[in-house]
Design a protein around this motif. Structure first.
Motif, PDB file in Angstrom:
ATOM      1  N   ASN A  80       0.851  -1.184   0.000  1.00 46.88           N
ATOM      2  CA  ASN A  80       0.000   0.000   0.000  1.00 46.88           C
ATOM      3  C   ASN A  80       0.886   1.233   0.000  1.00 46.88           C
ATOM      4  OD1 ASN A  80      -2.527  -1.399   0.228  1.00 46.88           O
ATOM      5  ND2 ASN A  80      -2.003  -1.804   2.363  1.00 46.88           N
ATOM      6  N   LEU A  81       0.694   2.093  -0.974  1.00 47.62           N
ATOM      7  CA  LEU A  81       1.454   3.344  -1.060  1.00 47.62           C
ATOM      8  C   LEU A  81       0.444   4.483  -1.087  1.00 47.62           C
ATOM      9  CD1 LEU A  81       4.139   2.324  -3.715  1.00 47.62           C
ATOM     10  CD2 LEU A  81       4.418   2.427  -1.233  1.00 47.62           C
ATOM     11  N   GLY A  82       0.064   4.952   0.103  1.00 43.59           N
ATOM     12  CA  GLY A  82      -0.996   5.940   0.175  1.00 43.59           C
ATOM     13  C   GLY A  82      -2.295   5.340  -0.325  1.00 43.59           C
ATOM     14  N   LYS A  83      -2.886   5.970  -1.331  1.00 41.59           N
ATOM     15  CA  LYS A  83      -4.131   5.464  -1.901  1.00 41.59           C
ATOM     16  C   LYS A  83      -3.901   4.468  -3.035  1.00 41.59           C
ATOM     17  CE  LYS A  83      -6.783   9.608  -0.712  1.00 41.59           C
ATOM     18  NZ  LYS A  83      -7.640  10.706  -1.225  1.00 41.59           N
ATOM     19  N   ALA A  84      -2.646   4.296  -3.424  1.00 40.60           N
ATOM     20  CA  ALA A  84      -2.314   3.357  -4.504  1.00 40.60           C
ATOM     21  C   ALA A  84      -1.925   2.004  -3.927  1.00 40.60           C
ATOM     22  CB  ALA A  84      -1.165   3.913  -5.341  1.00 40.60           C
ATOM     23  N   VAL A  85      -2.105   0.978  -4.746  1.00 37.46           N
ATOM     24  CA  VAL A  85      -1.657  -0.366  -4.383  1.00 37.46           C
ATOM     25  C   VAL A  85      -0.638  -0.817  -5.418  1.00 37.46           C
ATOM     26  CG1 VAL A  85      -2.306  -2.758  -3.979  1.00 37.46           C
ATOM     27  CG2 VAL A  85      -3.864  -0.922  -3.308  1.00 37.46           C
ATOM     28  N   TYR A  86       0.553  -1.117  -4.941  1.00 36.73           N
ATOM     29  CA  TYR A  86       1.643  -1.586  -5.785  1.00 36.73           C
ATOM     30  C   TYR A  86       1.605  -3.110  -5.766  1.00 36.73           C
ATOM     31  CZ  TYR A  86       6.549  -2.497  -6.992  1.00 36.73           C
ATOM     32  OH  TYR A  86       7.708  -2.972  -7.542  1.00 36.73           O
ATOM     33  N   CYS A  87       1.181  -3.708  -6.890  1.00 35.15           N
ATOM     34  CA  CYS A  87       0.882  -5.139  -6.915  1.00 35.15           C
ATOM     35  C   CYS A  87       2.110  -5.967  -7.300  1.00 35.15           C
ATOM     36  CB  CYS A  87      -0.256  -5.420  -7.892  1.00 35.15           C
ATOM     37  SG  CYS A  87      -1.825  -4.703  -7.373  1.00 35.15           S
ATOM     38  N   ASN A  88       2.443  -6.930  -6.469  1.00 38.81           N
ATOM     39  CA  ASN A  88       3.521  -7.874  -6.732  1.00 38.81           C
ATOM     40  C   ASN A  88       3.091  -9.284  -6.337  1.00 38.81           C
ATOM     41  OD1 ASN A  88       6.064  -6.368  -7.625  1.00 38.81           O
ATOM     42  ND2 ASN A  88       5.446  -5.182  -5.838  1.00 38.81           N
ATOM     43  N   PRO A  89       2.192  -9.909  -7.124  1.00 40.96           N
ATOM     44  CA  PRO A  89       1.810 -11.285  -6.827  1.00 40.96           C
ATOM     45  C   PRO A  89       3.016 -12.213  -6.943  1.00 40.96           C
ATOM     46  CG  PRO A  89       0.949 -10.598  -8.957  1.00 40.96           C
ATOM     47  CD  PRO A  89       1.513  -9.379  -8.308  1.00 40.96           C
ATOM     48  N   ILE A  90       2.970 -13.329  -6.247  1.00 37.36           N
ATOM     49  CA  ILE A  90       4.157 -14.169  -6.115  1.00 37.36           C
ATOM     50  C   ILE A  90       4.660 -14.694  -7.452  1.00 37.36           C
ATOM     51  CG2 ILE A  90       2.864 -16.287  -5.682  1.00 37.36           C
ATOM     52  CD1 ILE A  90       6.196 -15.133  -4.029  1.00 37.36           C
ATOM     53  N   ASP A  91       3.785 -14.957  -8.412  1.00 33.39           N
ATOM     54  CA  ASP A  91       4.260 -15.420  -9.723  1.00 33.39           C
ATOM     55  C   ASP A  91       5.130 -14.343 -10.389  1.00 33.39           C
ATOM     56  OD1 ASP A  91       2.967 -17.809  -9.388  1.00 33.39           O
ATOM     57  OD2 ASP A  91       1.319 -17.360 -10.763  1.00 33.39           O
ATOM     58  N   ASP A  92       4.723 -13.081 -10.253  1.00 36.43           N
ATOM     59  CA  ASP A  92       5.526 -11.978 -10.801  1.00 36.43           C
ATOM     60  C   ASP A  92       6.856 -11.872 -10.064  1.00 36.43           C
ATOM     61  OD1 ASP A  92       3.365 -11.506 -12.415  1.00 36.43           O
ATOM     62  OD2 ASP A  92       3.012  -9.444 -11.726  1.00 36.43           O
ATOM     63  N   VAL A  93       6.807 -12.023  -8.757  1.00 35.91           N
ATOM     64  CA  VAL A  93       8.030 -11.953  -7.953  1.00 35.91           C
ATOM     65  C   VAL A  93       9.025 -13.012  -8.415  1.00 35.91           C
ATOM     66  CG1 VAL A  93       9.001 -12.268  -5.645  1.00 35.91           C
ATOM     67  CG2 VAL A  93       6.873 -10.965  -5.949  1.00 35.91           C
ATOM     68  N   GLU A  94       8.542 -14.238  -8.582  1.00 38.80           N
ATOM     69  CA  GLU A  94       9.447 -15.326  -8.973  1.00 38.80           C
ATOM     70  C   GLU A  94       9.975 -15.130 -10.384  1.00 38.80           C
ATOM     71  OE1 GLU A  94       9.088 -19.292  -7.553  1.00 38.80           O
ATOM     72  OE2 GLU A  94       7.238 -18.814  -6.470  1.00 38.80           O
ATOM     73  N   TYR A  95       9.179 -14.568 -11.269  1.00 43.20           N
ATOM     74  CA  TYR A  95       9.673 -14.256 -12.614  1.00 43.20           C
ATOM     75  C   TYR A  95      10.840 -13.270 -12.519  1.00 43.20           C
ATOM     76  CZ  TYR A  95       9.937 -12.474 -17.376  1.00 43.20           C
ATOM     77  OH  TYR A  95      10.398 -12.089 -18.612  1.00 43.20           O
ATOM     78  N   CYS A  96      10.665 -12.233 -11.714  1.00 45.17           N
ATOM     79  CA  CYS A  96      11.719 -11.226 -11.556  1.00 45.17           C
ATOM     80  C   CYS A  96      12.966 -11.860 -10.945  1.00 45.17           C
ATOM     81  CB  CYS A  96      11.204 -10.082 -10.695  1.00 45.17           C
ATOM     82  SG  CYS A  96      12.305  -8.660 -10.623  1.00 45.17           S
ATOM     83  N   VAL A  97      12.797 -12.701  -9.939  1.00 48.72           N
ATOM     84  CA  VAL A  97      13.935 -13.392  -9.314  1.00 48.72           C
ATOM     85  C   VAL A  97      14.705 -14.195 -10.355  1.00 48.72           C
ATOM     86  CG1 VAL A  97      14.575 -15.264  -7.740  1.00 48.72           C
ATOM     87  CG2 VAL A  97      12.982 -13.485  -6.987  1.00 48.72           C
ATOM     88  N   ARG A  98      13.996 -14.959 -11.163  1.00 50.34           N
ATOM     89  CA  ARG A  98      14.669 -15.810 -12.166  1.00 50.34           C
ATOM     90  C   ARG A  98      15.447 -14.966 -13.170  1.00 50.34           C
ATOM     91  NH1 ARG A  98       9.691 -18.686 -11.690  1.00 50.34           N
ATOM     92  NH2 ARG A  98       8.870 -17.639 -13.537  1.00 50.34           N
ATOM     93  N   GLU A  99      14.859 -13.842 -13.603  1.00 56.12           N
ATOM     94  CA  GLU A  99      15.540 -12.995 -14.584  1.00 56.12           C
ATOM     95  C   GLU A  99      16.772 -12.323 -13.967  1.00 56.12           C
ATOM     96  OE1 GLU A  99      14.563 -12.983 -17.999  1.00 56.12           O
ATOM     97  OE2 GLU A  99      13.667 -14.705 -16.971  1.00 56.12           O
ATOM     98  N   LEU A 100      16.651 -11.867 -12.743  1.00 56.17           N
ATOM     99  CA  LEU A 100      17.801 -11.257 -12.072  1.00 56.17           C
ATOM    100  C   LEU A 100      18.954 -12.243 -11.932  1.00 56.17           C
ATOM    101  CD1 LEU A 100      16.047  -9.255  -9.208  1.00 56.17           C
ATOM    102  CD2 LEU A 100      17.425  -8.274 -11.029  1.00 56.17           C
ATOM    103  N   LEU A 101      18.633 -13.448 -11.518  1.00 55.04           N
ATOM    104  CA  LEU A 101      19.676 -14.456 -11.333  1.00 55.04           C
ATOM    105  C   LEU A 101      20.278 -14.867 -12.670  1.00 55.04           C
ATOM    106  CD1 LEU A 101      18.083 -16.669  -8.526  1.00 55.04           C
ATOM    107  CD2 LEU A 101      19.760 -14.822  -8.302  1.00 55.04           C
TER     108      LEU A 101
END
Length: 267
Positions: A106-127
């Motif tokens: 939660n960032l004030g009135k906005a919601v910054y969405c990071n569902p776990i599938d997106d998180v794991e995609y980012c992890v794999r690309e970073l690695l």
């Protein structure tokens, strides 16, 4: 630890005029003042998050031309970009590190969405691209999620966490919240402090006293030098951070020292 890495995040999310030469000049003054890392987002000329790397890469080339700063680019921010689009900076040869966001926020009135599938995609690309992640944690649940990811993926040690305090809707910038967040950092990992909406340096000082390895400062989080003074460039914020460190018998890390501590390949 008697040295602390200063990271400068020089561009406010409200900035609607992205000029590479102006940003690079400001960042280089921060480097001369003691900053070892720069944290930027992929933005267009009007400040909107984008997949177009042209302005960012122009900025990074100017920074790299006159400094050996560690270059970190965010894979986050509130936008309609998909996770694949947000990962565009991971593939740039100029980029050494990337922020890694491991949960929705939660960032004030906005919601910054990071569902776990997106998180794991980012992890794999970073690695895959061998970029060093800086894990931004806004609450205890994020830290626990990253601990689980560390058991599933082969992260290079030490993993670096950034404890982010002060956003409305997330962990407050209080000593109690800071202490609770530190207690959740996994053994062997390192951590630093980011104080959003900062008006003074008290939480930064507390974090340094409690063992922070990094301090992030800059207009992305606040342009306040003290409760009554705002500044129009980032260098005074870095200079004040250096004075704070030295008052606590510490020194700012050089980029080379930070690369060695965080296992970032030299550029």
């Amino acid at each position: 630890m008697d040295k602390v890495m200063i990271s400068v995040a020089p561009v406010a999310s409200t900035d609607k005029s992205i000029i590479p030469e102006k940003i690079a000049e400001d960042v280089l003054h921060c480097y001369q003042a003691g900053a070892a890392m720069v944290h930027l987002h992929v933005r267009d000329a009007q400040g909107n998050l984008t997949t177009d790397m042209s302005l960012l890469e122009e900025t990074l080339r100017l920074i790299r031309k006159d400094s050996d700063m560690i270059i970190e680019v965010s894979t986050g921010g509130v936008s309609n970009l998909t996770i694949k689009e947000r990962c565009v900076p991971v593939y740039s040869e100029l980029v050494e590190a990337c922020s890694l966001n491991v949960g929705s926020t939660n960032l004030g009135k906005a919601v910054y969405c990071n569902p776990i599938d997106d998180v794991e995609y980012c992890v794999r690309e970073l690695l895959k691209m061998k970029k060093t992640p800086e894990v931004e944690v806004f609450e205890i649940g994020h830290t626990f999620t990253m601990q689980e990811l560390m058991s599933q993926y082969n992260f290079i040690n030490p993993v670096l966490f950034s404890i982010v305090l002060g956003h409305k809707g997330e962990a407050p910038a209080t000593p109690q919240a800071l202490a609770a967040m530190i207690q959740m950092i996994p053994a062997g990992a390192l951590w630093g402090i980011t104080h959003a909406n900062r008006r003074d340096f008290s939480i930064i000082a507390a974090a340094v006293g409690m063992g922070a390895s990094t301090v992030r400062i800059g207009f992305e989080d606040s342009n306040y030098l003290d409760a009554k003074t705002v500044v129009d460039t980032n260098a005074p914020l870095v200079e004040k951070t250096v004075r704070l460190l030295r008052a606590m018998d510490k020194e700012p890390m050089s980029p080379a020292e930070a690369r060695q501590l965080f296992n970032i390949a030299s550029k």
